[in-house]
Design a protein around this motif. Structure first.
Motif, PDB file in Angstrom:
ATOM      1  N   ILE A 133       7.484  -3.593   2.447  1.00 26.87           N
ATOM      2  CA  ILE A 133       7.167  -4.280   1.190  1.00 26.87           C
ATOM      3  C   ILE A 133       6.122  -5.368   1.430  1.00 26.87           C
ATOM      4  N   ALA A 134       6.244  -6.079   2.559  1.00 28.00           N
ATOM      5  CA  ALA A 134       5.257  -7.106   2.894  1.00 28.00           C
ATOM      6  C   ALA A 134       3.874  -6.482   3.042  1.00 28.00           C
ATOM      7  N   ARG A 135       3.822  -5.348   3.686  1.00 26.80           N
ATOM      8  CA  ARG A 135       2.545  -4.656   3.928  1.00 26.80           C
ATOM      9  C   ARG A 135       1.953  -4.060   2.659  1.00 26.80           C
ATOM     10  N   GLU A 136       2.817  -3.485   1.817  1.00 30.47           N
ATOM     11  CA  GLU A 136       2.336  -2.703   0.678  1.00 30.47           C
ATOM     12  C   GLU A 136       2.310  -3.462  -0.650  1.00 30.47           C
ATOM     13  N   VAL A 137       3.128  -4.516  -0.771  1.00 24.76           N
ATOM     14  CA  VAL A 137       3.302  -5.133  -2.094  1.00 24.76           C
ATOM     15  C   VAL A 137       2.973  -6.624  -2.102  1.00 24.76           C
ATOM     16  N   THR A 138       3.658  -7.410  -1.269  1.00 21.44           N
ATOM     17  CA  THR A 138       3.566  -8.866  -1.413  1.00 21.44           C
ATOM     18  C   THR A 138       2.456  -9.513  -0.599  1.00 21.44           C
ATOM     19  N   ASP A 251       8.952  -2.093 -11.668  1.00 18.13           N
ATOM     20  CA  ASP A 251       8.227  -0.821 -11.641  1.00 18.13           C
ATOM     21  C   ASP A 251       6.724  -1.009 -11.762  1.00 18.13           C
ATOM     22  N   LEU A 252       6.284  -2.165 -12.279  1.00 16.58           N
ATOM     23  CA  LEU A 252       4.855  -2.438 -12.362  1.00 16.58           C
ATOM     24  C   LEU A 252       4.240  -2.555 -10.968  1.00 16.58           C
ATOM     25  N   PHE A 253       5.064  -2.945  -9.990  1.00 18.34           N
ATOM     26  CA  PHE A 253       4.556  -3.171  -8.641  1.00 18.34           C
ATOM     27  C   PHE A 253       5.037  -2.111  -7.657  1.00 18.34           C
ATOM     28  N   ILE A 254       6.201  -1.531  -7.911  1.00 13.48           N
ATOM     29  CA  ILE A 254       6.725  -0.458  -7.060  1.00 13.48           C
ATOM     30  C   ILE A 254       7.239   0.642  -7.973  1.00 13.48           C
ATOM     31  N   ASP A 255       6.399   1.622  -8.283  1.00 14.60           N
ATOM     32  CA  ASP A 255       6.843   2.697  -9.171  1.00 14.60           C
ATOM     33  C   ASP A 255       7.764   3.648  -8.402  1.00 14.60           C
ATOM     34  N   ALA A 256       8.352   4.591  -9.103  1.00 14.82           N
ATOM     35  CA  ALA A 256       9.375   5.469  -8.513  1.00 14.82           C
ATOM     36  C   ALA A 256       8.843   6.240  -7.313  1.00 14.82           C
ATOM     37  N   ALA A 260      10.108   5.708  -3.460  1.00 16.74           N
ATOM     38  CA  ALA A 260      10.682   6.805  -2.672  1.00 16.74           C
ATOM     39  C   ALA A 260      10.002   6.905  -1.307  1.00 16.74           C
ATOM     40  N   GLU A 261       8.683   6.751  -1.269  1.00 16.24           N
ATOM     41  CA  GLU A 261       7.949   6.804  -0.005  1.00 16.24           C
ATOM     42  C   GLU A 261       8.360   5.652   0.913  1.00 16.24           C
ATOM     43  N   MET A 262       8.482   4.467   0.334  1.00 19.74           N
ATOM     44  CA  MET A 262       8.846   3.296   1.123  1.00 19.74           C
ATOM     45  C   MET A 262      10.268   3.410   1.668  1.00 19.74           C
ATOM     46  N   LEU A 263      11.175   3.910   0.847  1.00 25.61           N
ATOM     47  CA  LEU A 263      12.563   4.074   1.292  1.00 25.61           C
ATOM     48  C   LEU A 263      12.668   5.115   2.398  1.00 25.61           C
ATOM     49  N   GLU A 264      11.867   6.167   2.305  1.00 26.13           N
ATOM     50  CA  GLU A 264      11.883   7.201   3.347  1.00 26.13           C
ATOM     51  C   GLU A 264      11.369   6.641   4.673  1.00 26.13           C
ATOM     52  N   GLU A 265      10.269   5.875   4.600  1.00 31.18           N
ATOM     53  CA  GLU A 265       9.734   5.265   5.819  1.00 31.18           C
ATOM     54  C   GLU A 265      10.718   4.258   6.391  1.00 31.18           C
ATOM     55  N   ALA A 266      11.348   3.455   5.534  1.00 33.66           N
ATOM     56  CA  ALA A 266      12.319   2.460   5.989  1.00 33.66           C
ATOM     57  C   ALA A 266      13.526   3.122   6.642  1.00 33.66           C
ATOM     58  N   GLU A 267      13.950   4.253   6.091  1.00 33.82           N
ATOM     59  CA  GLU A 267      15.083   4.986   6.663  1.00 33.82           C
ATOM     60  C   GLU A 267      14.771   5.444   8.086  1.00 33.82           C
ATOM     61  N   ALA A 268      13.553   5.963   8.287  1.00 30.86           N
ATOM     62  CA  ALA A 268      13.145   6.411   9.610  1.00 30.86           C
ATOM     63  C   ALA A 268      13.053   5.243  10.584  1.00 30.86           C
ATOM     64  N   ASP A 269      12.490   4.118  10.107  1.00 30.95           N
ATOM     65  CA  ASP A 269      12.370   2.933  10.971  1.00 30.95           C
ATOM     66  C   ASP A 269      13.752   2.349  11.298  1.00 30.95           C
ATOM     67  N   ALA A 270      14.662   2.394  10.339  1.00 29.80           N
ATOM     68  CA  ALA A 270      16.019   1.881  10.584  1.00 29.80           C
ATOM     69  C   ALA A 270      16.718   2.715  11.644  1.00 29.80           C
ATOM     70  N   SER A 271      16.530   4.019  11.599  1.00 29.42           N
ATOM     71  CA  SER A 271      17.117   4.900  12.623  1.00 29.42           C
ATOM     72  C   SER A 271      16.546   4.577  13.995  1.00 29.42           C
ATOM     73  N   ALA A 272      15.228   4.342  14.046  1.00 26.69           N
ATOM     74  CA  ALA A 272      14.565   4.017  15.320  1.00 26.69           C
ATOM     75  C   ALA A 272      15.082   2.694  15.862  1.00 26.69           C
ATOM     76  N   MET A 273      15.211   1.683  15.011  1.00 24.49           N
ATOM     77  CA  MET A 273      15.676   0.383  15.460  1.00 24.49           C
ATOM     78  C   MET A 273      17.144   0.435  15.889  1.00 24.49           C
ATOM     79  N   ASN A 274      17.946   1.172  15.154  1.00 27.58           N
ATOM     80  CA  ASN A 274      19.350   1.338  15.530  1.00 27.58           C
ATOM     81  C   ASN A 274      19.467   1.994  16.903  1.00 27.58           C
ATOM     82  N   ALA A 275      18.667   3.038  17.124  1.00 23.72           N
ATOM     83  CA  ALA A 275      18.706   3.747  18.402  1.00 23.72           C
ATOM     84  C   ALA A 275      18.307   2.817  19.542  1.00 23.72           C
ATOM     85  N   ALA A 276      17.268   2.000  19.307  1.00 18.45           N
ATOM     86  CA  ALA A 276      16.814   1.080  20.345  1.00 18.45           C
ATOM     87  C   ALA A 276      17.871   0.033  20.670  1.00 18.45           C
TER      88      ALA A 276
END
Length: 279
Positions: A133-138, A251-256, A260-276
């Motif tokens: 979100i920091a990278r893409e929105v704020t 939704d004006l700043f993060i549409d559906a 969805a793309e951000m949540l998918e990327e975050a899910e993958a990163d969360a798995s990587a961080m958990n594994a580490a």
């Protein structure tokens, strides 16, 4: 001892600086405080990380994860190259994650341990989403957002770590009398951990915070990440929680589609961080 009495007692101890931390927290804190200096020489950073075998293994593991190796480069097998790939800011966040995680290590009660594990999963999902979100929105520094999100529930972790000693601490409280005590405890824990003021202020403003339009602050980043994170905090009270703004405005700043793309990327990163962090 009922919930209000338990909160009052723990808050009073916190105000006096009488905070009980697991031994493993102190070791990770030494590394974290040293890495807080941006001029810390690489050789000193390497020595610090090597002095903590768990941190060394986790740094190498994280550097090889998809989170930091998106181009599919060769695996890194030493701390020096791992630090160069991950960077000081993310190494600092990794040390902070070890501090936060350590609070759950002394919990004995199975139900409390389950809450601590869910709170950890919530933390990791919010952290990875905050970075995106920091990278893409704020436009906030993504490394700062990651770090802030990793420590944003540290007050709750501290309370869970003391709940074995104060059984009334986590009893249902429909009138929310403990709010002031929670805020005091969180503030004192953040102070004890040496969390930078910018980050501490954003975390302390989360309760009841409202989203700016357009969202462009660290607080906005944390509010959005908490709102959209797929894993909720087990200690959140759904009756008193509110969205940081109407969904139609967000939704004006993060549409559906983007969400969805951000949540998918975050899910993958969360798995990587958990594994580490499980190395």
């Amino acid at each position: 001892m009922n919930k209000l009495e338990a909160f009052g007692h723990v808050a009073a101890l916190a105000i006096r600086g009488d905070l009980v931390f697991p031994t493993s927290v102190n070791a990770a804190l030494r590394v974290q405080l040293a890495l807080d200096d941006p001029d810390c020489p690489m050789e000193d950073a390497i020595k610090l990380v090597l002095a903590e075998p768990q941190l060394a293994a986790r740094t190498v593991s994280l550097s090889n994860s998809a989170m930091f190796n998106r181009t599919g480069g060769p695996d890194i097998t030493n701390v020096r190259n791992a630090i160069m790939r991950v960077g000081y800011h993310n190494l600092y966040a990794l040390a902070a994650a070890m501090v936060v995680r350590a609070f759950g290590s002394k919990i004995v009660d199975p139900e409390l341990r389950a809450k601590a594990e869910q709170l950890w999963q919530h933390t990791i999902h919010v952290a990875c989403l905050s970075r995106i979100i920091a990278r893409e929105v704020t436009g906030v520094n993504p490394d700062t957002a990651l770090f802030a999100a990793i420590v944003h529930e540290v007050g709750s972790f501290y309370l869970l770590s003391r709940a074995d000693e104060f059984p009334g601490l986590l009893e249902p409280d429909p009138e929310n009398w403990q709010t002031a005590s929670e805020e005091i405890i969180t503030r004192e824990v953040l102070k004890k951990l040496g969390i930078p003021s910018e980050v501490a202020e954003a975390i302390e403003s989360l309760r009841g915070g409202m989203l700016q339009i357009p969202p462009d602050t660290l607080l906005d980043t944390l509010l959005l990440a908490n709102h959209f994170a797929r894993v909720p905090s087990p200690l959140a009270n759904p009756e008193t929680q509110q969205a940081p703004h109407e969904d139609s405005v967000m939704d004006l700043f993060i549409d559906a589609e983007k969400r969805a793309e951000m949540l998918e990327e975050a899910e993958a990163d969360a798995s990587a961080m958990n594994a580490a962090l499980l190395v």
